[in-house]
Design an enzyme around this catalytic site. Structure first.
Site, PDB file in Angstrom:
ATOM      1  N   HIS A 108      -8.341  -4.297  -0.416  1.00  7.77           N
ATOM      2  CA  HIS A 108      -9.712  -4.468  -0.905  1.00  7.77           C
ATOM      3  C   HIS A 108      -9.843  -5.691  -1.807  1.00  7.77           C
ATOM      4  CE1 HIS A 108      -8.310  -1.956  -4.440  1.00  7.77           C
ATOM      5  NE2 HIS A 108      -9.051  -2.838  -5.080  1.00  7.77           N
ATOM      6  N   ASP A 147      -4.456   0.275   2.087  1.00  8.74           N
ATOM      7  CA  ASP A 147      -5.007  -0.616   1.059  1.00  8.74           C
ATOM      8  C   ASP A 147      -3.962  -1.614   0.571  1.00  8.74           C
ATOM      9  OD1 ASP A 147      -6.803  -1.777  -0.606  1.00  8.74           O
ATOM     10  OD2 ASP A 147      -7.084  -0.058  -1.936  1.00  8.74           O
ATOM     11  N   SER A 163      -5.940  -3.881  -9.703  1.00 10.30           N
ATOM     12  CA  SER A 163      -5.560  -3.601  -8.317  1.00 10.30           C
ATOM     13  C   SER A 163      -4.511  -4.583  -7.814  1.00 10.30           C
ATOM     14  CB  SER A 163      -6.788  -3.684  -7.414  1.00 10.30           C
ATOM     15  OG  SER A 163      -7.667  -2.629  -7.675  1.00 10.30           O
TER      16      SER A 163
END
Length: 571
Positions: free
Chosen positions: A24, A55, A133
């Site tokens: 993402h 992911d 992230s």
């Protein structure tokens, strides 16, 4: 034309001159730039591959100077409960590295919000904020045991973060190294129900020594459809006994969903299954496929530009989750029509290339008077022929020689004269500033190894993939974007990146606002394509929320598997 935006994430260097971050974090990118910790130079990075289900994204930098004094991080084993870990990254896009300490509180199959999948995940008692992230989680030996990717957003819980487990990362890397691309994680090919009720077990001819789960539905596009039947009892997988609750032994004193065994395999591997059918024990084997192949409504667009087709002002699209987000916003699961949600939740493919085709809207013109109020309605047939997908519809229309074009929808019939439709289409497109009557076909979303353009430093969008936002809604990002992946590691290995996202050309079809009456609550995968600091959320449910029936639970069982709170990507 939309302006470019940018965002930042974290990442870290691994062996083979590669960088790991979240999928993402680079979604819809045009240019990815990375910067080493304490450095001021930004380097162009190339995306090697990415996997939405897990992911994860794999990058590289061609410039040799970037790799000077870089020492790749090594991977460690899956941590035990109560093990201390530290998460390294750049939360909230700060300039200096941040180190957050936490303790492993749970290891089990978790919901991965970005890919709408269930894979092994690690829960820690440390918050993972925007910008973190892709950052590594390190054990006491400074070995990577997980990658930060999402957190829980709930008034009932604080400081709960989630890590992509090391075993999932290892699967992703081995997949790429073997196939030179990401092929995905596998699915068992059927939905199931627990067998904990005594009367249910007795009805299914199970002896006191038998245990397993009840097959409710077998996916028609899965090889499992050739050997399994509804109401079979799956008693073991690869020789491991399955309990009546659907769990198998895992580590010392722990149990985990049998789905874990499936996720450790690769596309094309064979799984061995023992079943109980009509009181008889049987052994079957079948090949495993990518879990996304069974989805009737895809979670992510496989093309950078979504497909559409227009004729006589009738705009047709293929139903997908990003399309619903574009149409109905972040609360699409509450606003979208129940019919569309039902197909997303419980629909499965009859054919591998099947799509749900919608008459998205009608562009006002004399030829389509009285049809202009039709919005987001499923197209069932064209001139009496059942549709397989959007390309099938476009081909039939192009090859049609009859006087009329007839489209059978869910509730009504739309008919236009063929010759008039062809003559009017060009003028309608020009009036509504639409550059092309259709966009159908394969447009690669990522350049894989050996397929890069030019020197491989940047990825150019070719053909008609120019970032056209067909539906004209900001929530449905179908533009080219650039997201920086910050590379984290030990000392000099930590880098920070940023990038710009290219805007769409702004001449897409403006969508009408449709009132929805859906009452199901669905999770929303987090994506890194916003660039506006807004985190995508997954609503996990309170015992009433539904999930896709192609998950590891049957649709009826899924309603009981909800977990309070919401998760959101930490990008």
């Amino acid at each position: 034309m939309r302006r470019q935006t940018q965002s930042t994430s974290s990442g870290f260097a691994i062996s083979g001159r590669r960088i790991l971050t979240n999928a993402h974090s680079i979604e819809h990118h045009t240019v990815v730039r990375v910067k080493k910790r304490a450095g001021d130079r930004k380097y162009i990075a190339r995306v090697l591959t990415y996997g939405n289900e897990c992911d994860l994204a794999l990058l590289t930098v061609e410039d040799n100077s970037f790799w000077e004094r870089i020492q790749p991080l090594q991977f460690g084993k899956l941590p035990d409960l109560q093990t201390s870990v530290i998460v390294v990254g750049y939360p909230i896009g700060g300039e200096n590295i941040s180190v957050t300490a936490g303790v492993v509180s749970r290891v089990e199959i978790q919901e991965y919000t970005h890919g709408d999948s269930q894979l092994l995940g690690i829960q820690i008692d440390a918050a993972i904020n925007s910008g973190s992230s892709g950052g590594p989680a390190l054990n006491h030996s400074n070995h990577v045991v997980g990658i930060a990717f999402q957190s829980m957003n709930s008034g009932d819980a604080e400081n709960i973060g989630y890590l992509v487990a090391e075993s999932v990362v290892d699967h992703f890397l081995k997949d790429y190294e073997t196939n030179s691309k990401y092929t995905g994680f596998c699915h068992c090919g059927f939905t199931w129900q627990k067998m904990e009720n005594k009367a249910l077990r007795k009805c299914m001819n199970m002896s006191p020594d038998d245990s397993g789960v009840l097959v409710r539905r077998v996916m028609k596009t899965s090889p499992a459809n050739k050997v399994l039947k509804p109401e079979d009892i799956v008693t073991s997988i690869d020789g491991v006994s399955v309990s009546n609750a659907g769990t198998v032994p895992y580590r010392s004193g722990e149990r985990i969903s049998f789905h874990y065994i499936i996720t450790t395999k690769f596309t094309g591997d064979v799984v061995k299954v023992d079943i109980l059918r009509n009181g008889k024990h049987l052994h079957v084997e079948y090949e495993l496929r990518d879990s996304s192949e069974n989805l009737l409504v895809p979670v992510r667009e496989r093309r950078r530009q979504p497909e559409y087709f227009t004729i006589a002002g009738l705009v047709f699209v293929a139903l997908s989750e990003p399309y619903l987000v574009a149409e109905y916003g972040d609360k699409w699961d509450l606003k979208a029509p129940v019919r569309l949600l039902e197909r997303l939740l419980y629909g499965s493919k009859e054919h591998v290339d099947e799509q749900i085709v919608l008459l998205s809207q009608v562009l006002n013109a004399e030829i389509n008077i009285e049809y202009e109020c039709v919005i987001n309605t499923r197209v069932l047939k064209f001139n009496g022929t059942k549709l397989r997908n959007l390309a099938h519809l476009a081909t039939m229309v192009d090859e049609c020689t009859t006087d009329f074009l007839r489209f059978d929808l869910d509730d009504e019939i739309v008919v236009v004269e063929r010759k008039e439709a062809i003559e009017a289409s060009a003028e309608i497109l020009e009036t509504h500033c639409i550059p092309s009557a259709s966009s159908i076909g394969e447009l690669s979303a990522v350049v894989t190894a050996g397929e890069e353009d030019g020197d491989g430093a940047t990825q150019e969008v070719k053909g008609d993939d120019k970032g056209v936002d067909v539906v004209g809604d900001e929530a449905h990002v179908v533009k080219d974007e650039d997201k920086g992946a910050d590379v984290g590691g030990e000392a000099t290995q930590v880098v920070k990146g940023e990038g710009k996202k290219g805007g769409g050309n702004g001449n897409g079809v403006d969508k009408k606002e449709g009132e929805g009456n859906g009452n199901a609550k669905l999770k929303e995968g987090g994506g890194g394509g916003n660039g506006n600091g807004a985190d995508k959320k997954e609503e996990k449910g309170d015992g009433k929320d539904a999930k896709r029936s192609v998950s590891m639970w049957d649709e009826h069982e899924e309603e009981e598997q909800g977990e309070r709170g919401e998760k959101e990507n930490g990008e």
